[in-house]
Design an enzyme around this catalytic site. Structure first.
Site, PDB file in Angstrom:
ATOM      1  N   VAL A  50      29.926  25.974  25.160  1.00 49.11           N
ATOM      2  CA  VAL A  50      28.882  26.668  25.913  1.00 49.11           C
ATOM      3  C   VAL A  50      28.793  25.978  27.268  1.00 49.11           C
ATOM      4  O   VAL A  50      28.554  24.762  27.344  1.00 49.11           O
ATOM      5  CB  VAL A  50      27.524  26.613  25.189  1.00 49.11           C
ATOM      6  CG1 VAL A  50      26.426  27.235  26.058  1.00 49.11           C
ATOM      7  CG2 VAL A  50      27.610  27.320  23.841  1.00 49.11           C
ATOM      8  N   HIS A  51      29.015  26.746  28.322  1.00 46.68           N
ATOM      9  CA  HIS A  51      29.004  26.154  29.666  1.00 46.68           C
ATOM     10  C   HIS A  51      27.877  26.757  30.504  1.00 46.68           C
ATOM     11  O   HIS A  51      27.827  27.978  30.713  1.00 46.68           O
ATOM     12  CB  HIS A  51      30.329  26.362  30.392  1.00 46.68           C
ATOM     13  CG  HIS A  51      30.291  25.861  31.795  1.00 46.68           C
ATOM     14  ND1 HIS A  51      30.408  24.521  32.098  1.00 46.68           N
ATOM     15  CD2 HIS A  51      30.063  26.502  32.972  1.00 46.68           C
ATOM     16  CE1 HIS A  51      30.269  24.363  33.406  1.00 46.68           C
ATOM     17  NE2 HIS A  51      30.060  25.553  33.952  1.00 46.68           N
ATOM     18  N   ASN A  68      31.579  28.457  41.066  1.00 47.00           N
ATOM     19  CA  ASN A  68      33.004  28.206  41.302  1.00 47.00           C
ATOM     20  C   ASN A  68      33.541  27.000  40.540  1.00 47.00           C
ATOM     21  O   ASN A  68      34.658  27.034  40.022  1.00 47.00           O
ATOM     22  CB  ASN A  68      33.256  28.034  42.808  1.00 47.00           C
ATOM     23  CG  ASN A  68      33.003  29.318  43.575  1.00 47.00           C
ATOM     24  OD1 ASN A  68      33.240  30.413  43.059  1.00 47.00           O
ATOM     25  ND2 ASN A  68      32.519  29.202  44.797  1.00 47.00           N
ATOM     26  N   ILE A  69      32.754  25.912  40.473  1.00 43.77           N
ATOM     27  CA  ILE A  69      33.203  24.738  39.710  1.00 43.77           C
ATOM     28  C   ILE A  69      33.240  25.075  38.219  1.00 43.77           C
ATOM     29  O   ILE A  69      34.167  24.702  37.503  1.00 43.77           O
ATOM     30  CB  ILE A  69      32.277  23.524  39.963  1.00 43.77           C
ATOM     31  CG1 ILE A  69      32.616  22.881  41.308  1.00 43.77           C
ATOM     32  CG2 ILE A  69      32.401  22.488  38.857  1.00 43.77           C
ATOM     33  CD1 ILE A  69      33.894  22.084  41.332  1.00 43.77           C
ATOM     34  N   GLY A  70      32.230  25.807  37.755  1.00 46.47           N
ATOM     35  CA  GLY A  70      32.180  26.198  36.349  1.00 46.47           C
ATOM     36  C   GLY A  70      33.358  27.062  35.952  1.00 46.47           C
ATOM     37  O   GLY A  70      34.048  26.787  34.957  1.00 46.47           O
ATOM     38  N   ARG A  71      33.609  28.116  36.724  1.00 46.05           N
ATOM     39  CA  ARG A  71      34.708  29.034  36.405  1.00 46.05           C
ATOM     40  C   ARG A  71      36.063  28.447  36.755  1.00 46.05           C
ATOM     41  O   ARG A  71      37.032  28.600  36.017  1.00 46.05           O
ATOM     42  CB  ARG A  71      34.537  30.369  37.164  1.00 46.05           C
ATOM     43  CG  ARG A  71      33.292  31.140  36.829  1.00 46.05           C
ATOM     44  CD  ARG A  71      33.356  32.592  37.322  1.00 46.05           C
ATOM     45  NE  ARG A  71      33.870  32.743  38.673  1.00 46.05           N
ATOM     46  CZ  ARG A  71      33.162  32.568  39.795  1.00 46.05           C
ATOM     47  NH1 ARG A  71      31.892  32.212  39.719  1.00 46.05           N
ATOM     48  NH2 ARG A  71      33.709  32.755  40.993  1.00 46.05           N
ATOM     49  N   LYS A  74      34.627   7.342  43.265  1.00 48.30           N
ATOM     50  CA  LYS A  74      34.725   8.740  43.682  1.00 48.30           C
ATOM     51  C   LYS A  74      33.605   9.111  44.651  1.00 48.30           C
ATOM     52  O   LYS A  74      33.834   9.675  45.727  1.00 48.30           O
ATOM     53  CB  LYS A  74      34.699   9.644  42.438  1.00 48.30           C
ATOM     54  CG  LYS A  74      34.945  11.118  42.743  1.00 48.30           C
ATOM     55  CD  LYS A  74      33.669  11.905  42.856  1.00 48.30           C
ATOM     56  CE  LYS A  74      33.951  13.343  43.249  1.00 48.30           C
ATOM     57  NZ  LYS A  74      32.743  14.162  43.310  1.00 48.30           N
TER      58      LYS A  74
END
Length: 390
Positions: free
Chosen positions: A6-7, A12-15, A217
């Site tokens: 489950v996201h 854009n980062i998610g997909r 990072k």
């Protein structure tokens, strides 16, 4: 049954990053969001593409095997999915974590599986999963008497993610254009300390101590990227690669990263050579003209980026306490304070209002989270006074 993740966050980062790697691992991905337009597209379109852009050209991956739920209107469905999921991830922004916590808490409470749920927040923030866990375990979401049971049902793991998502084409729809380089590092200790194997996720590097990776990072990629953006905006550059073609801006970015590198090397025991190689790699990445990375996209949300633990103030504060040089980072902080009233960015408008409504000391306390006890405080106050007079 196959693997299910489950996201939270259909952006854009998610997909383009998280779901891409989950799909490659074999997970069915259930997207959760409150944006009607994103959810409706994900429900109507059964596949989308992720185009990876690098110096060697482009590679296109097709993403399938996903569903989507609007948590605003179908919360019960989200709870049910979490109750039977293997993994929960999110890429919603650090400020939104408190809003997704209640439904995750309800889903964990309903779990009956003997295998703990893995929860990994994929945010540009230090300890984001810890922050999310704190909201989930807040007594308003998980009563104190249920904490022991809750802890047996879930494993929370912090992560560090690194991948540039440039400005997308206006007609892209669900398709995502993304940098080919990526790094996704996740701490393994929540599993290893209890003798359980961590979940398998394509491309993830599992480490016992995540802090050096997160700070390296944040204080290299994010510091350098934002420095180029704010100086670029100030000098009317369109793209990040345009900014870095300006020799003076490139020199300033290198100077800022020399300061943060000094901290990283001293604090985490990374060698000078290794850190220098990492810096050069990052400068090369963000200079890639194929990314067409718009300066204003990278600079957006200046209030967050000027906050206490973020990419400029965070390392500058630590360096100042050590008595080390922070001149280049102070210059970046000044440029960030000048990022005001940028079209499409609410935080830049809010920053302008704060600068107009408060004296310099109050601004530094409110925006940067600094106090007079911090050695860097008077230096940042002088910067704000200069910006307010401009």
């Amino acid at each position: 049954m196959g693997l299910k993740a489950v996201h939270f966050g259909g952006g854009n980062i998610g997909r383009g990053f998280v779901a891409e790697k989950l799909h490659m691992t074999g997970y069915e991905v259930v997207f959760v969001d409150v944006m009607d337009s994103i959810i409706e597209q994900l429900q109507a379109i059964k596949s989308y593409t992720v185009t990876e852009i690098g110096g060697e050209g482009e590679k296109v991956n097709t993403i399938t095997n996903y569903r989507a739920i609007n948590s605003k209107t179908h919360e019960a469905d989200v709870i049910k999915e979490i109750a039977s999921a293997d993994l929960v991830t999110c890429a919603v922004g650090p400020n939104i974590l408190k809003f997704i916590a209640p439904v995750i808490a309800k889903g964990i409470d309903q779990r009956t599986s003997s295998t703990p749920l893995a929860v990994i927040a994929c945010e540009n923030a230090i300890g984001a999963t810890d922050t999310l866990a704190g909201h989930i375990k807040d007594p308003r979401n998980t009563p104190q008497e249920k904490h022991e049971e809750h802890d047996s049902k879930v494993r929370y793991a912090n992560s560090a993610i690194d991948r540039i998502v440039p400005q997308q084409d206006a007609d892209a729809g669900l398709n995502v254009k993304i940098e080919s380089f990526f790094e996704w590092v996740v701490e393994s200790t929540p599993w290893t300390k209890t003798g359980i194997k961590h979940p398998e996720i394509e491309g993830v590097k599992w480490v016992e101590d995540l802090v050096p990776y997160i700070e390296r990072k944040l204080f290299t990629v994010n510091t350098g990227h934002a420095a180029a953006a704010y100086y670029g905006h100030n000098r009317h550059k369109k793209f990040i690669h345009d900014a870095l073609e300006d020799h003076e801006i490139k020199k300033i970015v290198h100077e800022a990263l020399a300061e943060t590198s000094h901290l990283i090397v001293k604090k985490h025991g990374i060698t000078n050579q290794e850190q220098k190689h990492y810096v050069n790699k990052i400068i090369k990445r963000i200079s890639n003209p194929h990314l067409e990375d718009v300066v204003e996209r990278v600079g957006r949300a200046p209030l967050r980026k000027l906050s206490r633990k973020e990419r400029f103030v965070g390392p500058a504060t630590e360096l100042a306490e050590r008595g080390d040089n922070v001149d280049a980072l102070l210059g970046c902080i000044e440029m960030a304070f000048l990022f005001q009233n940028v079209e499409g960015d609410e935080e830049s408008a809010e920053l302008a209002k704060i600068l107009k409504a408060h004296d310099a000391k109050s601004v530094v306390e409110k925006v940067c989270g600094l106090t007079e006890k911090d050695k860097i405080f008077p230096h940042v106050v002088k910067i704000v006074e200069k910006v307010q007079k401009a």
